[in-house]
Motif scaffolding. Structure first.
Motif, PDB file in Angstrom:
ATOM      1  N   LEU A 211       0.809  -1.218   0.000  1.00 34.88           N
ATOM      2  CA  LEU A 211       0.000   0.000   0.000  1.00 34.88           C
ATOM      3  C   LEU A 211       0.843   1.268   0.000  1.00 34.88           C
ATOM      4  O   LEU A 211       0.306   2.368  -0.137  1.00 34.88           O
ATOM      5  CB  LEU A 211      -0.960  -0.003   1.193  1.00 34.88           C
ATOM      6  CG  LEU A 211      -2.149  -0.957   1.048  1.00 34.88           C
ATOM      7  CD1 LEU A 211      -2.839  -1.158   2.388  1.00 34.88           C
ATOM      8  CD2 LEU A 211      -3.126  -0.442   0.004  1.00 34.88           C
ATOM      9  N   GLU A 212       2.139   1.135   0.135  1.00 31.49           N
ATOM     10  CA  GLU A 212       3.026   2.285  -0.053  1.00 31.49           C
ATOM     11  C   GLU A 212       3.254   2.559  -1.537  1.00 31.49           C
ATOM     12  O   GLU A 212       3.690   3.647  -1.923  1.00 31.49           O
ATOM     13  CB  GLU A 212       4.359   2.044   0.652  1.00 31.49           C
ATOM     14  CG  GLU A 212       4.249   1.992   2.170  1.00 31.49           C
ATOM     15  CD  GLU A 212       5.591   1.692   2.843  1.00 31.49           C
ATOM     16  OE1 GLU A 212       6.619   1.632   2.111  1.00 31.49           O
ATOM     17  OE2 GLU A 212       5.602   1.524   4.077  1.00 31.49           O
ATOM     18  N   LEU A 213       2.964   1.555  -2.383  1.00 28.20           N
ATOM     19  CA  LEU A 213       3.132   1.697  -3.829  1.00 28.20           C
ATOM     20  C   LEU A 213       1.840   2.116  -4.521  1.00 28.20           C
ATOM     21  O   LEU A 213       1.861   2.831  -5.521  1.00 28.20           O
ATOM     22  CB  LEU A 213       3.613   0.373  -4.440  1.00 28.20           C
ATOM     23  CG  LEU A 213       4.943  -0.180  -3.938  1.00 28.20           C
ATOM     24  CD1 LEU A 213       5.209  -1.549  -4.567  1.00 28.20           C
ATOM     25  CD2 LEU A 213       6.071   0.782  -4.266  1.00 28.20           C
ATOM     26  N   VAL A 214       0.715   1.636  -4.024  1.00 31.52           N
ATOM     27  CA  VAL A 214      -0.581   1.902  -4.640  1.00 31.52           C
ATOM     28  C   VAL A 214      -1.567   2.234  -3.518  1.00 31.52           C
ATOM     29  O   VAL A 214      -1.605   1.543  -2.498  1.00 31.52           O
ATOM     30  CB  VAL A 214      -1.045   0.689  -5.480  1.00 31.52           C
ATOM     31  CG1 VAL A 214      -1.190  -0.567  -4.651  1.00 31.52           C
ATOM     32  CG2 VAL A 214      -2.330   0.994  -6.227  1.00 31.52           C
ATOM     33  N   PRO A 215      -2.350   3.303  -3.661  1.00 33.24           N
ATOM     34  CA  PRO A 215      -3.170   3.760  -2.529  1.00 33.24           C
ATOM     35  C   PRO A 215      -4.332   2.854  -2.167  1.00 33.24           C
ATOM     36  O   PRO A 215      -4.795   2.879  -1.028  1.00 33.24           O
ATOM     37  CB  PRO A 215      -3.679   5.134  -2.991  1.00 33.24           C
ATOM     38  CG  PRO A 215      -3.587   5.103  -4.487  1.00 33.24           C
ATOM     39  CD  PRO A 215      -2.399   4.242  -4.799  1.00 33.24           C
ATOM     40  N   VAL A 216      -4.823   2.054  -3.118  1.00 29.76           N
ATOM     41  CA  VAL A 216      -5.992   1.206  -2.869  1.00 29.76           C
ATOM     42  C   VAL A 216      -5.732  -0.185  -3.437  1.00 29.76           C
ATOM     43  O   VAL A 216      -5.277  -0.321  -4.572  1.00 29.76           O
ATOM     44  CB  VAL A 216      -7.269   1.795  -3.513  1.00 29.76           C
ATOM     45  CG1 VAL A 216      -8.458   0.865  -3.279  1.00 29.76           C
ATOM     46  CG2 VAL A 216      -7.565   3.187  -2.992  1.00 29.76           C
ATOM     47  N   VAL A 217      -6.030  -1.201  -2.641  1.00 30.45           N
ATOM     48  CA  VAL A 217      -5.972  -2.584  -3.098  1.00 30.45           C
ATOM     49  C   VAL A 217      -7.345  -3.202  -2.879  1.00 30.45           C
ATOM     50  O   VAL A 217      -7.837  -3.251  -1.747  1.00 30.45           O
ATOM     51  CB  VAL A 217      -4.902  -3.398  -2.342  1.00 30.45           C
ATOM     52  CG1 VAL A 217      -4.984  -4.879  -2.728  1.00 30.45           C
ATOM     53  CG2 VAL A 217      -3.504  -2.854  -2.636  1.00 30.45           C
ATOM     54  N   ILE A 218      -7.975  -3.634  -3.963  1.00 27.67           N
ATOM     55  CA  ILE A 218      -9.258  -4.324  -3.892  1.00 27.67           C
ATOM     56  C   ILE A 218      -9.002  -5.812  -4.097  1.00 27.67           C
ATOM     57  O   ILE A 218      -8.366  -6.212  -5.081  1.00 27.67           O
ATOM     58  CB  ILE A 218     -10.227  -3.820  -4.969  1.00 27.67           C
ATOM     59  CG1 ILE A 218     -10.406  -2.295  -4.875  1.00 27.67           C
ATOM     60  CG2 ILE A 218     -11.567  -4.549  -4.858  1.00 27.67           C
ATOM     61  CD1 ILE A 218     -11.129  -1.827  -3.645  1.00 27.67           C
ATOM     62  N   THR A 219      -9.491  -6.629  -3.180  1.00 27.94           N
ATOM     63  CA  THR A 219      -9.293  -8.074  -3.254  1.00 27.94           C
ATOM     64  C   THR A 219     -10.640  -8.767  -3.315  1.00 27.94           C
ATOM     65  O   THR A 219     -11.462  -8.614  -2.400  1.00 27.94           O
ATOM     66  CB  THR A 219      -8.519  -8.586  -2.022  1.00 27.94           C
ATOM     67  OG1 THR A 219      -7.355  -7.784  -1.810  1.00 27.94           O
ATOM     68  CG2 THR A 219      -8.109 -10.033  -2.216  1.00 27.94           C
ATOM     69  N   ARG A 227     -12.701  -7.207  -0.391  1.00 22.76           N
ATOM     70  CA  ARG A 227     -12.059  -6.436   0.677  1.00 22.76           C
ATOM     71  C   ARG A 227     -11.421  -5.191   0.084  1.00 22.76           C
ATOM     72  O   ARG A 227     -10.748  -5.254  -0.948  1.00 22.76           O
ATOM     73  CB  ARG A 227     -11.016  -7.296   1.385  1.00 22.76           C
ATOM     74  CG  ARG A 227     -10.333  -6.621   2.570  1.00 22.76           C
ATOM     75  CD  ARG A 227      -9.404  -7.569   3.308  1.00 22.76           C
ATOM     76  NE  ARG A 227      -8.327  -8.073   2.448  1.00 22.76           N
ATOM     77  CZ  ARG A 227      -8.143  -9.349   2.144  1.00 22.76           C
ATOM     78  NH1 ARG A 227      -8.958 -10.278   2.601  1.00 22.76           N
ATOM     79  NH2 ARG A 227      -7.144  -9.722   1.368  1.00 22.76           N
ATOM     80  N   ILE A 228     -11.618  -4.059   0.750  1.00 26.53           N
ATOM     81  CA  ILE A 228     -11.002  -2.795   0.354  1.00 26.53           C
ATOM     82  C   ILE A 228      -9.898  -2.476   1.351  1.00 26.53           C
ATOM     83  O   ILE A 228     -10.148  -2.379   2.557  1.00 26.53           O
ATOM     84  CB  ILE A 228     -12.020  -1.647   0.335  1.00 26.53           C
ATOM     85  CG1 ILE A 228     -13.191  -1.960  -0.597  1.00 26.53           C
ATOM     86  CG2 ILE A 228     -11.347  -0.339  -0.089  1.00 26.53           C
ATOM     87  CD1 ILE A 228     -14.329  -0.950  -0.492  1.00 26.53           C
ATOM     88  N   SER A 229      -8.687  -2.300   0.851  1.00 26.35           N
ATOM     89  CA  SER A 229      -7.550  -1.933   1.703  1.00 26.35           C
ATOM     90  C   SER A 229      -6.999  -0.605   1.212  1.00 26.35           C
ATOM     91  O   SER A 229      -6.789  -0.425   0.014  1.00 26.35           O
ATOM     92  CB  SER A 229      -6.458  -3.005   1.655  1.00 26.35           C
ATOM     93  OG  SER A 229      -6.975  -4.268   2.043  1.00 26.35           O
ATOM     94  N   ARG A 230      -6.779   0.332   2.147  1.00 22.04           N
ATOM     95  CA  ARG A 230      -6.285   1.662   1.807  1.00 22.04           C
ATOM     96  C   ARG A 230      -5.135   2.046   2.713  1.00 22.04           C
ATOM     97  O   ARG A 230      -5.026   1.564   3.842  1.00 22.04           O
ATOM     98  CB  ARG A 230      -7.411   2.705   1.937  1.00 22.04           C
ATOM     99  CG  ARG A 230      -8.418   2.666   0.823  1.00 22.04           C
ATOM    100  CD  ARG A 230      -9.664   3.472   1.133  1.00 22.04           C
ATOM    101  NE  ARG A 230     -10.521   2.757   2.066  1.00 22.04           N
ATOM    102  CZ  ARG A 230     -11.829   2.978   2.186  1.00 22.04           C
ATOM    103  NH1 ARG A 230     -12.410   3.897   1.447  1.00 22.04           N
ATOM    104  NH2 ARG A 230     -12.547   2.289   3.049  1.00 22.04           N
ATOM    105  N   GLN A 231      -4.305   2.934   2.216  1.00 25.70           N
ATOM    106  CA  GLN A 231      -3.162   3.404   2.986  1.00 25.70           C
ATOM    107  C   GLN A 231      -3.623   4.022   4.303  1.00 25.70           C
ATOM    108  O   GLN A 231      -4.495   4.890   4.329  1.00 25.70           O
ATOM    109  CB  GLN A 231      -2.378   4.447   2.187  1.00 25.70           C
ATOM    110  CG  GLN A 231      -1.696   3.901   0.954  1.00 25.70           C
ATOM    111  CD  GLN A 231      -1.056   4.984   0.105  1.00 25.70           C
ATOM    112  OE1 GLN A 231      -1.289   6.169   0.314  1.00 25.70           O
ATOM    113  NE2 GLN A 231      -0.256   4.582  -0.869  1.00 25.70           N
TER     114      GLN A 231
END
Length: 323
Positions: A211-219, A227-231
């Motif tokens: 998440l330091e490389l991309v602000p949002v990860v959707i799984t 699942r929504i993961s954010r910085q």
């Protein structure tokens, strides 16, 4: 407002195995795997990540522009897309190649084994982008040939265009440098849980470092939702929408991505985008094939209300009324 969809165009040969793969694979013999599955039924359907996302966007009233290479057998598929109101200006036809083909076998627990013949997809589409507007235009880079995935990401970064990076089945085919370049600069990384683990293992990092490389990860998590993961924030679980029946999971992830894109284009929150994506996916699993389902604004609104007690107020007229 334009959506540019980089992704494969393929014919899916979808096969059903009336058993469980696990009953035929011996764990202690995995190093010398030699198995055969007797298939009871096979259907040929339109597919490919690009085509699937574009079809669902057409149902949502968003005419995306497909960027891909296709072969000499693409005629019927192309005619279908034109009827759906989609632009084919970004498709490169190679008369000496076949359109890519996916051979998908699903067992009784919805486990899948897929073989993919790239064919025309091996060649870049060579699309020349017009002048884009960073305020409204959006790209999604789904699995396709490595050159298009790299060049389109480079173009979006250079021109300030937000894009979704969805490497999917191409993760193992991309070099670490290409994979990193695609992720670093994307507005969002989308993958299923297995693909996310693969990415984390390849970079030897945990989710917080990613998440330091991309602000949002959707799984996406299959029947368990997404699942929504954010910085700097706790991850948020989005439950799956209930389908009337579950007939075939193939293409559900692409339908989910289309719903996400629709929401992003109209300024919805990430949670609302994910809920809309889950509803789109729930319609997809009800039919065999990735472009055989249909929904309209009333159907989507009803399922959002039924599953999440949510009213988004998204009015849209489908470009395509089905066949």
């Amino acid at each position: 407002m334009s959506v540019y969809i980089s992704g494969s165009m393929a014919y899916d040969r979808v096969m059903s195995f009336q058993g469980l793969f696990t009953d035929h694979i011996l764990p202690d013999k995995i190093h010398r795997l030699n198995v055969s599955f007797s298939i009871g039924k096979m259907d040929e359907k339109r597919g490919g990540t690009g085509g699937n996302i574009a079809y669902n966007l057409a149902l949502l009233g968003e005419p995306g522009i497909l960027l891909a290479s296709v072969g000499r057998d693409f005629g019927p598929y192309g005619a279908f897309l034109r009827r759906a109101g989609l632009s084919l200006e970004g498709l490169r036809c190679l008369p000496d190649e076949f359109t890519a083909g996916a051979y998908i076998t699903t067992d009784l627990q919805d486990n899948q084994i897929t073989a993919f013949h790239s064919a025309a997809m091996n060649m870049p589409c060579g699309y020349v982008f017009p002048a884009l507007d960073p305020a409204v235009d959006l790209g999604i880079i789904a699995p396709t040939n490595n050159e298009d995935m790299e060049e389109h990401a480079k173009f979006y970064r250079a021109n300030g265009i937000r894009y979704i990076f969805d490497p999917g089945q191409q993760i193992i085919g991309l070099s670490l440098e290409r994979l990193l370049a695609g992720i670093n600069g994307a507005a969002m990384l989308v993958s299923n849980d297995y693909e996310l683990e693969l990415i984390l293992n390849m970079f030897r990092v945990d989710l917080s470092k990613l998440l330091e490389l991309v602000p949002v990860v959707i799984t996406t998590l299959g029947h368990e939702g997404s699942r929504i993961s954010r910085q700097g924030m706790e991850s948020v679980h989005i439950p799956a929408a209930r389908a009337a029946c579950v007939h075939d999971p193939t293409g559900a992830g692409d339908a989910y991505r289309a719903g996400m894109i629709k929401g992003l284009l109209h300024g919805l929150s990430l949670e609302e985008c994910a809920l809309l994506g889950s509803v789109c996916a729930s319609f997809c699993v009800e039919r065999l094939g990735t472009q055989e389902h249909y929904y309209d604004a009333k159907m989507v609104a009803g399922r959002l209300l039924e599953n999440y007690d949510l009213r988004l107020g998204l009015d849209f007229m489908p470009l395509f009324a089905g066949e």
